[in-house]
Design an enzyme around this catalytic site. Sequence first.
Site, PDB file in Angstrom:
ATOM      1  N   SER A  64       5.028  -0.770  -4.820  1.00  0.00           N
ATOM      2  CA  SER A  64       5.999   0.284  -5.137  1.00  0.00           C
ATOM      3  C   SER A  64       5.404   1.316  -6.099  1.00  0.00           C
ATOM      4  O   SER A  64       4.527   0.996  -6.907  1.00  0.00           O
ATOM      5  CB  SER A  64       7.251  -0.306  -5.780  1.00  0.00           C
ATOM      6  OG  SER A  64       7.920  -1.154  -4.886  1.00  0.00           O
TER       7      SER A  64
HETATM    8  N1  SAH Z   1       7.825  -5.621  -5.305  1.00  0.00           N
HETATM    9  C1  SAH Z   1       6.708  -5.268  -4.446  1.00  0.00           C
HETATM   10  C2  SAH Z   1       7.144  -4.316  -3.355  1.00  0.00           C
HETATM   11  C3  SAH Z   1       6.501  -4.627  -2.065  1.00  0.00           C
HETATM   12  S1  SAH Z   1       7.141  -3.780  -0.658  1.00  0.00           S
HETATM   13  C4  SAH Z   1       5.552  -4.721  -5.240  1.00  0.00           C
HETATM   14  O1  SAH Z   1       5.747  -4.388  -6.423  1.00  0.00           O
HETATM   15  O2  SAH Z   1       4.439  -4.650  -4.708  1.00  0.00           O
HETATM   16  C5  SAH Z   1       8.472  -4.815  -0.133  1.00  0.00           C
HETATM   17  C6  SAH Z   1       8.152  -6.264   0.127  1.00  0.00           C
HETATM   18  O3  SAH Z   1       9.353  -6.866   0.645  1.00  0.00           O
HETATM   19  C7  SAH Z   1       7.070  -6.523   1.162  1.00  0.00           C
HETATM   20  O4  SAH Z   1       6.107  -7.372   0.625  1.00  0.00           O
HETATM   21  C8  SAH Z   1       7.829  -7.190   2.323  1.00  0.00           C
HETATM   22  O5  SAH Z   1       7.045  -8.122   3.044  1.00  0.00           O
HETATM   23  C9  SAH Z   1       8.974  -7.842   1.608  1.00  0.00           C
HETATM   24  N2  SAH Z   1      10.140  -8.147   2.446  1.00  0.00           N
HETATM   25  C10 SAH Z   1      10.641  -7.441   3.492  1.00  0.00           C
HETATM   26  N3  SAH Z   1      11.719  -8.064   4.007  1.00  0.00           N
HETATM   27  C11 SAH Z   1      11.919  -9.187   3.262  1.00  0.00           C
HETATM   28  C12 SAH Z   1      12.869 -10.255   3.308  1.00  0.00           C
HETATM   29  N4  SAH Z   1      13.829 -10.295   4.230  1.00  0.00           N
HETATM   30  N5  SAH Z   1      12.764 -11.238   2.392  1.00  0.00           N
HETATM   31  C13 SAH Z   1      11.790 -11.232   1.437  1.00  0.00           C
HETATM   32  N6  SAH Z   1      10.857 -10.240   1.354  1.00  0.00           N
HETATM   33  C14 SAH Z   1      10.911  -9.241   2.252  1.00  0.00           C
END
Ligand code: SAH
Length: 214
Positions: A64
Site C-alpha cells: 500500500s
Molecule cells: N497490507 C498490505 C496490502 C497488500 S494488498 C501491505 O501493506 O502490503 C492487499 C492484500 O490483500 C493482498 O496481499 C491480497 O492477496 C490480500 N487479499 C485479497 N483478498 C483477500 C481475502 N479475501 N482475505 C485475505 N487477504 C486477501
Amino acid sequence: MIDSTKHQGQRKQLIGKLREKGIKDELVLKAMMKVPRHLFMDSGLEDYAYVDKAYPIGADQTISQPYTVAFQTQLLGLQDGDRVLEIGTGSGYQTAVLMAFDSLKIFTIERQHELFKKTSLLFKKLKLRPRKVVFGDGYKGLPELAPFEAIIVTAGAPKVPKALLSQLAIGGRLVIPVGEKEQIMTRYIRKGEKDFDRQTFGEFRFVPMLKDRN
Ligand code: SAH
C-alpha cells in the site's frame, strides 16, 4: 537487513510529506518513522521505498501507498492494548506499522499462499511477532479470536463482510475501502449489538479483495 542513515533520512522526508498531506496523528507518524519500508519491498524496488506510492510485491498485489497506510491507521483510532485484525497481510508493511505501536495485539490474514509464506518468513527474519499470521479468507475474519477493537481491510471490498462487523467489540472500529473499481474509505463504529455508525472518507484505489483461494 540494514537500515542506513540514508534510509532514515529518506523516511523522515516521507513523514514530512505525510504531515503536509494532512496526517495529524503523532502516534501514527512515529510508528511509520520506525518501520524501514525498504525491507518490505521486492528486490530491485528498494530505492523507491520512500516514494509515496504503491508498488508491486508479486502475486498481482501491491504494498500500500504510505499515505493510505497512514490514513487508514489514523482512522482506526488505536488505543493501548487494542486487539487489531488486519485483512490482507501482503508485504507485511501495514502489519509492521501496527506492531510499531508496541502495545497492540495484532492478528493478520492473507489468502494467497505465496505471499503468506514469503511474509511469514520475513516477519521471522525481522523478529516481528504478530499474535497470529493466518493463511485464510479475510471475508470470514477470525471468529474464534473475536472480538477486536479494530479491524483494517487493506484490499478493496465490493461489499462490507457481515462477519467482520459481527467480530467488532462494542466501541470497535472497522476501516474498509468499499467499492468495485474505486473504493470509498469507510469507517464503521459499533455502538451496540446491532447499532453501527458509518462515516465515509473519500475515494481510494486498492487491489480487489478476492473470494476463493489460489
Ligand atoms: N497490507 C498490505 C496490502 C497488500 S494488498 C501491505 O501493506 O502490503 C492487499 C492484500 O490483500 C493482498 O496481499 C491480497 O492477496 C490480500 N487479499 C485479497 N483478498 C483477500 C481475502 N479475501 N482475505 C485475505 N487477504 C486477501
